[in-house]
Scaffold this motif. Structure first.
Motif, PDB file in Angstrom:
ATOM      1  N   ASP A  53       0.888  -1.725 -21.488  1.00  0.00           N
ATOM      2  CA  ASP A  53       0.745  -0.905 -22.698  1.00  0.00           C
ATOM      3  C   ASP A  53       1.441  -1.551 -23.893  1.00  0.00           C
ATOM      4  O   ASP A  53       0.928  -1.516 -25.006  1.00  0.00           O
ATOM      5  CB  ASP A  53       1.299   0.496 -22.447  1.00  0.00           C
ATOM      6  CG  ASP A  53       0.944   1.448 -23.563  1.00  0.00           C
ATOM      7  OD1 ASP A  53      -0.257   1.615 -23.845  1.00  0.00           O
ATOM      8  OD2 ASP A  53       1.873   2.018 -24.165  1.00  0.00           O
ATOM      9  N   ASP A  54       2.599  -2.162 -23.658  1.00  0.00           N
ATOM     10  CA  ASP A  54       3.327  -2.849 -24.740  1.00  0.00           C
ATOM     11  C   ASP A  54       2.593  -4.095 -25.226  1.00  0.00           C
ATOM     12  O   ASP A  54       2.588  -4.392 -26.422  1.00  0.00           O
ATOM     13  CB  ASP A  54       4.726  -3.257 -24.286  1.00  0.00           C
ATOM     14  CG  ASP A  54       5.694  -2.097 -24.232  1.00  0.00           C
ATOM     15  OD1 ASP A  54       5.379  -1.018 -24.773  1.00  0.00           O
ATOM     16  OD2 ASP A  54       6.774  -2.269 -23.638  1.00  0.00           O
ATOM     17  N   LEU A  55       1.994  -4.851 -24.296  1.00  0.00           N
ATOM     18  CA  LEU A  55       1.366  -6.123 -24.656  1.00  0.00           C
ATOM     19  C   LEU A  55      -0.078  -5.986 -25.128  1.00  0.00           C
ATOM     20  O   LEU A  55      -0.541  -6.785 -25.933  1.00  0.00           O
ATOM     21  CB  LEU A  55       1.389  -7.082 -23.463  1.00  0.00           C
ATOM     22  CG  LEU A  55       2.737  -7.545 -22.939  1.00  0.00           C
ATOM     23  CD1 LEU A  55       2.538  -8.497 -21.767  1.00  0.00           C
ATOM     24  CD2 LEU A  55       3.564  -8.205 -24.027  1.00  0.00           C
ATOM     25  N   LEU A  56      -0.784  -5.004 -24.621  1.00  0.00           N
ATOM     26  CA  LEU A  56      -2.214  -4.871 -24.885  1.00  0.00           C
ATOM     27  C   LEU A  56      -2.482  -4.589 -26.359  1.00  0.00           C
ATOM     28  O   LEU A  56      -1.914  -3.652 -26.928  1.00  0.00           O
ATOM     29  CB  LEU A  56      -2.758  -3.725 -24.033  1.00  0.00           C
ATOM     30  CG  LEU A  56      -4.231  -3.709 -23.684  1.00  0.00           C
ATOM     31  CD1 LEU A  56      -4.636  -4.943 -22.902  1.00  0.00           C
ATOM     32  CD2 LEU A  56      -4.554  -2.466 -22.882  1.00  0.00           C
ATOM     33  N   PRO A  57      -3.331  -5.385 -26.990  1.00  0.00           N
ATOM     34  CA  PRO A  57      -3.684  -5.119 -28.386  1.00  0.00           C
ATOM     35  C   PRO A  57      -4.367  -3.752 -28.507  1.00  0.00           C
ATOM     36  O   PRO A  57      -5.103  -3.340 -27.593  1.00  0.00           O
ATOM     37  CB  PRO A  57      -4.666  -6.241 -28.736  1.00  0.00           C
ATOM     38  CG  PRO A  57      -4.446  -7.299 -27.719  1.00  0.00           C
ATOM     39  CD  PRO A  57      -3.996  -6.585 -26.475  1.00  0.00           C
ATOM     40  N   HIS A  59      -6.947  -2.639 -29.989  1.00  0.00           N
ATOM     41  CA  HIS A  59      -8.401  -2.583 -29.859  1.00  0.00           C
ATOM     42  C   HIS A  59      -8.880  -2.711 -28.410  1.00  0.00           C
ATOM     43  O   HIS A  59     -10.035  -2.435 -28.110  1.00  0.00           O
ATOM     44  CB  HIS A  59      -9.069  -3.650 -30.745  1.00  0.00           C
ATOM     45  CG  HIS A  59      -8.884  -5.051 -30.279  1.00  0.00           C
ATOM     46  ND1 HIS A  59      -7.723  -5.772 -30.514  1.00  0.00           N
ATOM     47  CD2 HIS A  59      -9.702  -5.872 -29.575  1.00  0.00           C
ATOM     48  CE1 HIS A  59      -7.843  -6.970 -29.981  1.00  0.00           C
ATOM     49  NE2 HIS A  59      -9.022  -7.051 -29.402  1.00  0.00           N
ATOM     50  N   LEU A  60      -7.999  -3.098 -27.474  1.00  0.00           N
ATOM     51  CA  LEU A  60      -8.390  -3.230 -26.069  1.00  0.00           C
ATOM     52  C   LEU A  60      -7.882  -2.088 -25.180  1.00  0.00           C
ATOM     53  O   LEU A  60      -8.254  -1.998 -24.022  1.00  0.00           O
ATOM     54  CB  LEU A  60      -7.875  -4.555 -25.501  1.00  0.00           C
ATOM     55  CG  LEU A  60      -8.518  -5.814 -26.047  1.00  0.00           C
ATOM     56  CD1 LEU A  60      -7.878  -7.046 -25.430  1.00  0.00           C
ATOM     57  CD2 LEU A  60     -10.016  -5.810 -25.758  1.00  0.00           C
ATOM     58  N   GLU A  67     -12.479  -0.126 -18.013  1.00  0.00           N
ATOM     59  CA  GLU A  67     -12.879  -1.342 -17.298  1.00  0.00           C
ATOM     60  C   GLU A  67     -11.814  -1.839 -16.320  1.00  0.00           C
ATOM     61  O   GLU A  67     -12.111  -2.636 -15.442  1.00  0.00           O
ATOM     62  CB  GLU A  67     -13.196  -2.461 -18.300  1.00  0.00           C
ATOM     63  CG  GLU A  67     -14.303  -2.135 -19.280  1.00  0.00           C
ATOM     64  CD  GLU A  67     -15.638  -1.928 -18.598  1.00  0.00           C
ATOM     65  OE1 GLU A  67     -15.943  -2.649 -17.624  1.00  0.00           O
ATOM     66  OE2 GLU A  67     -16.374  -1.018 -19.028  1.00  0.00           O
ATOM     67  N   HIS A  68     -10.572  -1.410 -16.528  1.00  0.00           N
ATOM     68  CA  HIS A  68      -9.440  -1.809 -15.679  1.00  0.00           C
ATOM     69  C   HIS A  68      -9.178  -3.307 -15.677  1.00  0.00           C
ATOM     70  O   HIS A  68      -8.658  -3.856 -14.713  1.00  0.00           O
ATOM     71  CB  HIS A  68      -9.619  -1.307 -14.243  1.00  0.00           C
ATOM     72  CG  HIS A  68      -9.857   0.161 -14.180  1.00  0.00           C
ATOM     73  ND1 HIS A  68      -8.881   1.095 -14.467  1.00  0.00           N
ATOM     74  CD2 HIS A  68     -10.984   0.868 -13.898  1.00  0.00           C
ATOM     75  CE1 HIS A  68      -9.389   2.302 -14.343  1.00  0.00           C
ATOM     76  NE2 HIS A  68     -10.658   2.201 -14.011  1.00  0.00           N
ATOM     77  N   GLU A  69      -9.533  -3.972 -16.755  1.00  0.00           N
ATOM     78  CA  GLU A  69      -9.190  -5.381 -16.926  1.00  0.00           C
ATOM     79  C   GLU A  69      -9.283  -5.743 -18.404  1.00  0.00           C
ATOM     80  O   GLU A  69      -9.971  -5.088 -19.174  1.00  0.00           O
ATOM     81  CB  GLU A  69     -10.074  -6.296 -16.091  1.00  0.00           C
ATOM     82  CG  GLU A  69     -11.519  -6.361 -16.533  1.00  0.00           C
ATOM     83  CD  GLU A  69     -12.314  -7.350 -15.706  1.00  0.00           C
ATOM     84  OE1 GLU A  69     -11.919  -8.527 -15.615  1.00  0.00           O
ATOM     85  OE2 GLU A  69     -13.332  -6.928 -15.152  1.00  0.00           O
ATOM     86  N   ALA A  70      -8.551  -6.792 -18.761  1.00  0.00           N
ATOM     87  CA  ALA A  70      -8.583  -7.278 -20.144  1.00  0.00           C
ATOM     88  C   ALA A  70      -8.050  -8.701 -20.194  1.00  0.00           C
ATOM     89  O   ALA A  70      -7.175  -9.079 -19.413  1.00  0.00           O
ATOM     90  CB  ALA A  70      -7.745  -6.384 -21.051  1.00  0.00           C
ATOM     91  N   ASP A  71      -8.594  -9.487 -21.087  1.00  0.00           N
ATOM     92  CA  ASP A  71      -8.125 -10.838 -21.379  1.00  0.00           C
ATOM     93  C   ASP A  71      -7.754 -10.865 -22.851  1.00  0.00           C
ATOM     94  O   ASP A  71      -8.543 -10.442 -23.694  1.00  0.00           O
ATOM     95  CB  ASP A  71      -9.222 -11.880 -21.120  1.00  0.00           C
ATOM     96  CG  ASP A  71      -9.483 -12.082 -19.650  1.00  0.00           C
ATOM     97  OD1 ASP A  71      -8.567 -12.545 -18.961  1.00  0.00           O
ATOM     98  OD2 ASP A  71     -10.597 -11.762 -19.202  1.00  0.00           O
ATOM     99  N   PHE A  72      -6.567 -11.374 -23.148  1.00  0.00           N
ATOM    100  CA  PHE A  72      -6.126 -11.427 -24.533  1.00  0.00           C
ATOM    101  C   PHE A  72      -4.995 -12.432 -24.657  1.00  0.00           C
ATOM    102  O   PHE A  72      -4.544 -13.007 -23.666  1.00  0.00           O
ATOM    103  CB  PHE A  72      -5.690 -10.040 -25.025  1.00  0.00           C
ATOM    104  CG  PHE A  72      -4.597  -9.392 -24.208  1.00  0.00           C
ATOM    105  CD1 PHE A  72      -3.269  -9.500 -24.592  1.00  0.00           C
ATOM    106  CD2 PHE A  72      -4.904  -8.676 -23.072  1.00  0.00           C
ATOM    107  CE1 PHE A  72      -2.266  -8.904 -23.841  1.00  0.00           C
ATOM    108  CE2 PHE A  72      -3.909  -8.070 -22.321  1.00  0.00           C
ATOM    109  CZ  PHE A  72      -2.585  -8.185 -22.704  1.00  0.00           C
TER     110      PHE A  72
END
Length: 87
Positions: A53-57, A59-60, A67-72
């Motif tokens: 939650d702290d790292l996720l931008p 908009h994602l 989707e339970h996944e993200a690349d950033f």
């Protein structure tokens, strides 16, 4: 400084190519192609969700919930820029 900030700084200091985080296991660093304990206590699932939650931008965040996944990428000031994959 948060655990993830310390861990990322340590990874750069030791020349790690990857940081591996899994619930209820201690963090590992890939150094010279080998996984090594990072010297931190195991992180709970709740700990990891807080880190994500702290790292996720912003908009994602919504797409991660479905989707339970993200690349950033993540930039740690005065340390480095990191590629992040969470799932």
């Amino acid at each position: 400084m948060s655990v993830i900030n310390e861990l990322l700084a340590r990874a750069v200091e030791l020349g790690a190519s990857d940081v591996h985080l899994k619930p209820d296991q201690q963090p590992y660093l890939r150094i010279g192609g080998r996984l090594q304990p990072a010297g931190y206590a195991a992180l709970s699932a709740d700990d990891l969700l807080a880190i994500i939650d702290d790292l996720l931008p912003p908009h994602l965040k919504e797409s991660f919930k479905t989707e339970h996944e993200a690349d950033f990428s993540h930039k740690e000031e005065d340390v480095a820029r990191f590629r992040v994959n969470v799932f």
